[in-house]
Design a protein around this motif. Structure first.
Motif, PDB file in Angstrom:
ATOM      1  N   UNK A   1       0.830  -1.206   0.000  1.00 41.70           N
ATOM      2  CA  UNK A   1       0.000   0.000   0.000  1.00 41.70           C
ATOM      3  C   UNK A   1       0.863   1.255   0.000  1.00 41.70           C
ATOM      4  N   UNK A   2       1.832   1.308   0.926  1.00 41.66           N
ATOM      5  CA  UNK A   2       2.714   2.470   0.984  1.00 41.66           C
ATOM      6  C   UNK A   2       3.555   2.599  -0.280  1.00 41.66           C
ATOM      7  N   UNK A   3       3.992   1.495  -0.796  1.00 47.02           N
ATOM      8  CA  UNK A   3       4.786   1.510  -2.029  1.00 47.02           C
ATOM      9  C   UNK A   3       3.962   2.101  -3.177  1.00 47.02           C
ATOM     10  N   UNK A   4       2.716   1.662  -3.294  1.00 49.62           N
ATOM     11  CA  UNK A   4       1.845   2.181  -4.353  1.00 49.62           C
ATOM     12  C   UNK A   4       1.597   3.673  -4.192  1.00 49.62           C
ATOM     13  N   UNK A   5       1.364   4.122  -2.956  1.00 53.40           N
ATOM     14  CA  UNK A   5       1.127   5.549  -2.710  1.00 53.40           C
ATOM     15  C   UNK A   5       2.358   6.378  -3.051  1.00 53.40           C
ATOM     16  N   UNK A   6       3.513   5.902  -2.645  1.00 55.53           N
ATOM     17  CA  UNK A   6       4.754   6.623  -2.940  1.00 55.53           C
ATOM     18  C   UNK A   6       4.950   6.730  -4.449  1.00 55.53           C
ATOM     19  N   UNK A   7       4.727   5.627  -5.161  1.00 54.89           N
ATOM     20  CA  UNK A   7       4.865   5.651  -6.620  1.00 54.89           C
ATOM     21  C   UNK A   7       3.844   6.584  -7.263  1.00 54.89           C
ATOM     22  N   UNK A   8       2.623   6.590  -6.737  1.00 47.67           N
ATOM     23  CA  UNK A   8       1.580   7.483  -7.272  1.00 47.67           C
ATOM     24  C   UNK A   8       1.971   8.941  -7.094  1.00 47.67           C
ATOM     25  N   UNK A   9       2.450   9.294  -5.915  1.00 43.71           N
ATOM     26  CA  UNK A   9       2.870  10.674  -5.651  1.00 43.71           C
ATOM     27  C   UNK A   9       4.064  11.041  -6.520  1.00 43.71           C
ATOM     28  N   UNK A  10       5.014  10.129  -6.636  1.00 42.39           N
ATOM     29  CA  UNK A  10       6.191  10.382  -7.470  1.00 42.39           C
ATOM     30  C   UNK A  10       5.775  10.637  -8.919  1.00 42.39           C
ATOM     31  N   UNK A  11       4.853   9.818  -9.431  1.00 44.17           N
ATOM     32  CA  UNK A  11       4.386   9.984 -10.812  1.00 44.17           C
ATOM     33  C   UNK A  11       3.690  11.331 -10.991  1.00 44.17           C
ATOM     34  N   UNK A  12       2.871  11.728 -10.022  1.00 44.02           N
ATOM     35  CA  UNK A  12       2.191  13.026 -10.106  1.00 44.02           C
ATOM     36  C   UNK A  12       3.193  14.168 -10.128  1.00 44.02           C
ATOM     37  N   UNK A  13       4.191  14.104  -9.256  1.00 43.37           N
ATOM     38  CA  UNK A  13       5.199  15.163  -9.203  1.00 43.37           C
ATOM     39  C   UNK A  13       5.991  15.190 -10.497  1.00 43.37           C
ATOM     40  N   UNK A  14       6.359  14.024 -10.993  1.00 41.75           N
ATOM     41  CA  UNK A  14       7.151  13.928 -12.210  1.00 41.75           C
ATOM     42  C   UNK A  14       6.389  14.495 -13.410  1.00 41.75           C
ATOM     43  N   UNK A  15       5.080  14.228 -13.480  1.00 40.69           N
ATOM     44  CA  UNK A  15       4.263  14.697 -14.602  1.00 40.69           C
ATOM     45  C   UNK A  15       3.710  16.096 -14.387  1.00 40.69           C
ATOM     46  N   UNK A  16       3.916  16.690 -13.220  1.00 43.24           N
ATOM     47  CA  UNK A  16       3.424  18.034 -12.946  1.00 43.24           C
ATOM     48  C   UNK A  16       1.923  18.075 -12.702  1.00 43.24           C
ATOM     49  N   UNK A  17       1.352  16.976 -12.196  1.00 44.28           N
ATOM     50  CA  UNK A  17      -0.092  16.910 -11.958  1.00 44.28           C
ATOM     51  C   UNK A  17      -0.482  17.330 -10.550  1.00 44.28           C
ATOM     52  N   UNK A  18       0.432  17.902  -9.813  1.00 45.16           N
ATOM     53  CA  UNK A  18       0.123  18.279  -8.437  1.00 45.16           C
ATOM     54  C   UNK A  18      -0.175  19.763  -8.361  1.00 45.16           C
ATOM     55  N   UNK A  19      -0.972  20.122  -7.369  1.00 48.48           N
ATOM     56  CA  UNK A  19      -1.282  21.520  -7.094  1.00 48.48           C
ATOM     57  C   UNK A  19      -1.100  21.737  -5.605  1.00 48.48           C
ATOM     58  N   UNK A  20      -0.649  22.916  -5.225  1.00 44.87           N
ATOM     59  CA  UNK A  20      -0.551  23.183  -3.783  1.00 44.87           C
ATOM     60  C   UNK A  20      -1.948  23.266  -3.179  1.00 44.87           C
ATOM     61  N   UNK A  21      -2.089  22.783  -1.954  1.00 43.91           N
ATOM     62  CA  UNK A  21      -3.369  22.841  -1.256  1.00 43.91           C
ATOM     63  C   UNK A  21      -3.239  23.787  -0.080  1.00 43.91           C
ATOM     64  N   UNK A  22      -4.343  24.463   0.228  1.00 45.73           N
ATOM     65  CA  UNK A  22      -4.371  25.433   1.306  1.00 45.73           C
ATOM     66  C   UNK A  22      -5.406  24.991   2.327  1.00 45.73           C
ATOM     67  N   UNK A  23      -5.041  25.100   3.605  1.00 46.37           N
ATOM     68  CA  UNK A  23      -5.942  24.720   4.682  1.00 46.37           C
ATOM     69  C   UNK A  23      -6.945  25.841   4.888  1.00 46.37           C
ATOM     70  N   UNK A  24      -8.233  25.503   4.801  1.00 50.65           N
ATOM     71  CA  UNK A  24      -9.309  26.475   5.006  1.00 50.65           C
ATOM     72  C   UNK A  24     -10.257  25.844   6.008  1.00 50.65           C
ATOM     73  N   UNK A  25     -10.098  26.199   7.264  1.00 55.77           N
ATOM     74  CA  UNK A  25     -10.893  25.551   8.308  1.00 55.77           C
ATOM     75  C   UNK A  25     -10.547  24.082   8.351  1.00 55.77           C
ATOM     76  N   UNK A  26     -11.574  23.238   8.213  1.00 58.26           N
ATOM     77  CA  UNK A  26     -11.356  21.790   8.239  1.00 58.26           C
ATOM     78  C   UNK A  26     -11.031  21.255   6.851  1.00 58.26           C
ATOM     79  N   UNK A  27     -11.160  22.096   5.818  1.00 52.55           N
ATOM     80  CA  UNK A  27     -10.921  21.674   4.440  1.00 52.55           C
ATOM     81  C   UNK A  27      -9.492  21.992   4.010  1.00 52.55           C
ATOM     82  N   UNK A  28      -9.021  21.205   3.092  1.00 51.76           N
ATOM     83  CA  UNK A  28      -7.746  21.473   2.444  1.00 51.76           C
ATOM     84  C   UNK A  28      -8.021  21.423   0.946  1.00 51.76           C
TER      85      UNK A  28
END
Length: 152
Positions: free
Chosen positions: A68-95
């Motif tokens: 599970x952790x391996x898959x998550x790490x690979x998923x995050x790595x792929x998103x970062x590598x492809x530029x599919x990530x966006x910064x998130x901002x904490x707004x109350x209980x939401x991010x």
């Protein structure tokens, strides 16, 4: 360095594998020490809880967490590598990311417009009832029947 790449990243090996390999080299080990310890802890827990069957089950669960952790790490790595990530901002209980925030505001604005329209309709309805009541009071005081037209 190209956008979306990680320093020292290789296309042939995942980020998680690179990280694990670096940790192993730093520790001077060749095996997967962390997961060996996780499996050993699961086995010890199973033995103290009562038996061989639980031992196999907990060892399997530890391996599933590893995957599970391996898959998550690979998923995050792929998103970062492809530029599919966006910064998130904490707004109350939401991010929320900027895109999610804009969508949220559009939906909120639509709801507010609907509420305003309903309030306008209610105000018009109340105004019409007030005028009708006022006309009825004028006609009742002058001796006219309610179906006769009243001129201002």
């Amino acid at each position: 360095m190209a956008a979306g790449t990680v320093c020292g990243a290789s296309d042939n090996i995942s980020y998680a594998q690179q990280t694990r390999k670096a940790a192993q080299q730093k520790a001077g080990g060749t095996g997967d020490l962390f997961w060996e310890k996780m499996n050993h802890a699961a086995q010890m827990k199973a033995q103290s809880d009562g038996g061989e069957a639980a031992d196999t089950k907990n060892a399997k669960e530890a391996f599933d967490y590893h995957q599970f952790f391996q898959d998550k790490i690979n998923e995050i790595y792929t998103k970062v590598k492809n530029g599919d990530t966006e910064p998130k901002f904490q707004i109350g209980a939401l991010s929320l990311s900027q895109k999610e925030w804009n969508k949220f505001l559009e939906e909120y604005d639509e709801i507010q417009d609907i509420i305003r329209e309903m309030m306008r309709e209610e105000q018009e309805k109340r105004e019409a009832e007030r005028l009708q009541k006022e006309i009825l009071e004028k006609t009742a005081g002058s001796g006219m029947t309610e179906w006769e037209p009243v001129i201002g």
